[in-house]
Design an enzyme around this catalytic site. Structure first.
Site, PDB file in Angstrom:
ATOM      1  N   SER A  58       5.732 -57.984   6.732  1.00  0.00           N
ATOM      2  CA  SER A  58       6.909 -58.709   6.223  1.00  0.00           C
ATOM      3  C   SER A  58       6.912 -60.198   6.532  1.00  0.00           C
ATOM      4  CB  SER A  58       8.188 -58.069   6.761  1.00  0.00           C
ATOM      5  OG  SER A  58       8.491 -56.894   6.036  1.00  0.00           O
ATOM      6  N   LYS A  61       7.185 -62.436   3.524  1.00  0.00           N
ATOM      7  CA  LYS A  61       8.455 -62.865   2.934  1.00  0.00           C
ATOM      8  C   LYS A  61       8.684 -64.367   3.103  1.00  0.00           C
ATOM      9  CE  LYS A  61      10.960 -58.445   3.241  1.00  0.00           C
ATOM     10  NZ  LYS A  61       9.958 -57.550   3.841  1.00  0.00           N
ATOM     11  N   SER A 296      15.073 -58.417   6.461  1.00  0.00           N
ATOM     12  CA  SER A 296      13.746 -58.009   5.985  1.00  0.00           C
ATOM     13  C   SER A 296      13.872 -56.996   4.850  1.00  0.00           C
ATOM     14  CB  SER A 296      12.906 -57.420   7.130  1.00  0.00           C
ATOM     15  OG  SER A 296      11.529 -57.463   6.808  1.00  0.00           O
ATOM     16  N   LYS A 407      10.050 -64.752  11.632  1.00  0.00           N
ATOM     17  CA  LYS A 407      10.078 -63.571  10.766  1.00  0.00           C
ATOM     18  C   LYS A 407       9.094 -62.560  11.302  1.00  0.00           C
ATOM     19  CE  LYS A 407      11.152 -60.948   7.430  1.00  0.00           C
ATOM     20  NZ  LYS A 407      10.884 -59.850   8.393  1.00  0.00           N
TER      21      LYS A 407
END
Length: 470
Positions: A58, A61, A296, A407
């Site tokens: 993730s 992203k 997320s 993140k």
């Protein structure tokens, strides 16, 4: 067995102190790529295997968010509209045009239908569900089959409703022999179970887990074993057929509104021109990206990716053209060439995604240097305080808590993080990328709580990032 620090490939390029990364805390066979660099220059303090490909999970992203900012713009919204046309019988045909809005909810559909009713469209011949904005697969290549029934793998579809997710629960029987499932009556899915309730010891001895098998008609079968519980276990099912689900919701809402449907609810776009009655707009791009980054949310990321492909190539958005558009947009706007990266989706869920820590660090530096225009850093979670980082074990205590904006990214065997270390005034002063993959710690037969190797690694690594940042 732990890896020897001698096996760690480490290059130090500046005079700033950064002790060797704690890679020896990871299990044998693990691989890690690390980058740490001050933001007031281009020279890295630490690099380790930064040019090898790793699954970004993730952390991808971040890349999707940057491309969305550059291509879609601040004013972008997902728009869902309802229109009407007449047929020979003088009954109305309604057309609901979907845009892939990942935030669209049942109440929004109800409001659109009510607007049609208020304009006299009470007897309906057919309802058309126009999903022409997207095409191709709703589940990206590389999504594992065994997670398709859970909500973080919800299909990326133009016809998206309620997050393509249904909440339910499973309970153990009082006599400890069976289980039962509860699904809210208004939810148009069917769930059955033959799972049994066992003690923890019995479950371990039988090597029995709870298993979910979804089908294309939104029916779900739960089997296997569940340890006896005092309270129901919450479940979240990913809708498998978004059209079938939305058709059922529309029928329910039309009945509630007293509207008559004489024909069918069809998937597709009618050939006749229709006159728009009402429109629902999602929140603007900043709000969508904040949900995507802090929570997320995979559906947000993948539908935004397809929206990027739709706008950039002026054709129906897909995983294929969306991911290619992301590469082209970033290169043309930033000069960062990620053409060699392997992208199968925009969420990072696909195991086919591969990226280097070097490329991601370059994107982080661009985001920092242009944050006055982008405003992306503020949309990411803060360590130990927000979103997916609020309860992360390695970030709960000082000095790490509150001193990173980043993140996270997790897949089976991978644990990643990318973001910024904050100075004493709470401003970004360091960027960092952590890719850990092939992480498979040995299972310990012990009832005593033992800190996982990845937690020990992250605590040591993030502590150094914070110390350098401050």
């Amino acid at each position: 067995m732990m890896r020897s620090p001698l096996l760690v490939a480490l290059s130090v390029f500046s005079s700033m102190a950064f002790s060797a990364p704690p890679s020896d805390l990871l299990p044998s066979g693990s691989r890690s790529a690390l980058v740490v660099a001050p933001l007031d220059g281009s020279v890295s303090t630490l690099t380790q295997d930064e040019n090898s490909f790793y699954p970004p999970a993730s952390t991808l992203k971040i890349v999707t968010a940057l491309a969305a900012k550059l291509e879609l713009g601040e004013a972008f919204t997902f728009n869902t509209s309802i229109s009407a046309l007449k047929n020979d019988k003088q009954d109305s045909d309604l057309v609901i045009t979907f845009s892939g809005d990942p935030s669209l909810e049942r109440e929004n559909i109800r409001s659109l239908l009510n607007s049609a009713k208020e304009q006299g469209h009470t007897t309906i011949n057919h309802v058309w569900l126009d999903d022409s904005v997207f095409s191709g697969y709703e589940k990206a290549v590389g999504w594992p089959w065994d997670i398709l029934g859970v909500c973080y793998s919800a299909p990326s579809s133009a016809i998206s409703l309620d997050g393509n997710c249904v909440q339910a629960s499973i309970s153990t029987d009082k006599n400890g022999s069976a289980t039962s499932v509860f699904v809210p009556k208004h939810q148009p899915i069917s769930v059955s179970t033959n799972a049994v309730t066992l003690s923890k010891k019995q479950k371990e001895s039988r090597h029995c887990d709870l298993e979910l098998v979804p089908s294309a008609n939104n029916q779900y079968q739960i089997s296997g074993c569940l340890v006896k519980r005092d309270k129901p276990l919450p479940l979240k099912f990913a809708v498998q057929n978004t059209t079938l689900y939305t058709q059922a919701v529309i029928r329910q809402e039309m009945r509630q509104l007293g509207m008559t449907l004489n024909g069918q609810i069809k998937q597709g776009k009618p050939q006749q021109e229709a006159q728009q009655i009402a429109e629902h707009r999602s929140e603007s791009l900043n709000t969508l990206l904040e949900t995507m980054l802090k929570k997320s949310n995979n559906l947000y990321a993948d539908n935004i990716t397809k929206a990027i492909g739709h706008k950039f190539y002026l054709q129906a958005g897909s995983f294929s053209n969306g991911t290619e558009a992301i590469k082209q947009i970033i290169y043309s706007n930033t000069g960062i060439d990620i053409n060699d990266a392997k992208l199968a989706d925009g969420s990072g869920l696909s195991r086919n995604n591969k990226m280097t820590a070097s490329d991601l660090s370059a994107i982080l530096r661009y985001i920092y240097n242009h944050n006055d225009q982008l405003g992306l850093i503020e949309l990411m979670p803060k360590s130990g305080e927000e979103g997916t980082l609020k309860y992360r074990r390695s970030m709960r205590k000082s000095p790490i808590k509150g001193n990173l904006i980043a993140k996270s990214g997790s897949l089976y065997g991978s644990s990643n993080m990318a973001g910024f270390g904050l100075d004493k005034q709470g401003k970004p002063s360091t960027l960092f990328v952590q890719f850990v993959t092939d992480y498979h710690p040995p299972k310990l037969d012990s009832n005593k709580p033992v800190e996982a190797p990845i937690v020990s690694f992250e605590k040591a690594f993030y502590k150094q990032v914070v110390e350098q940042s401050q």
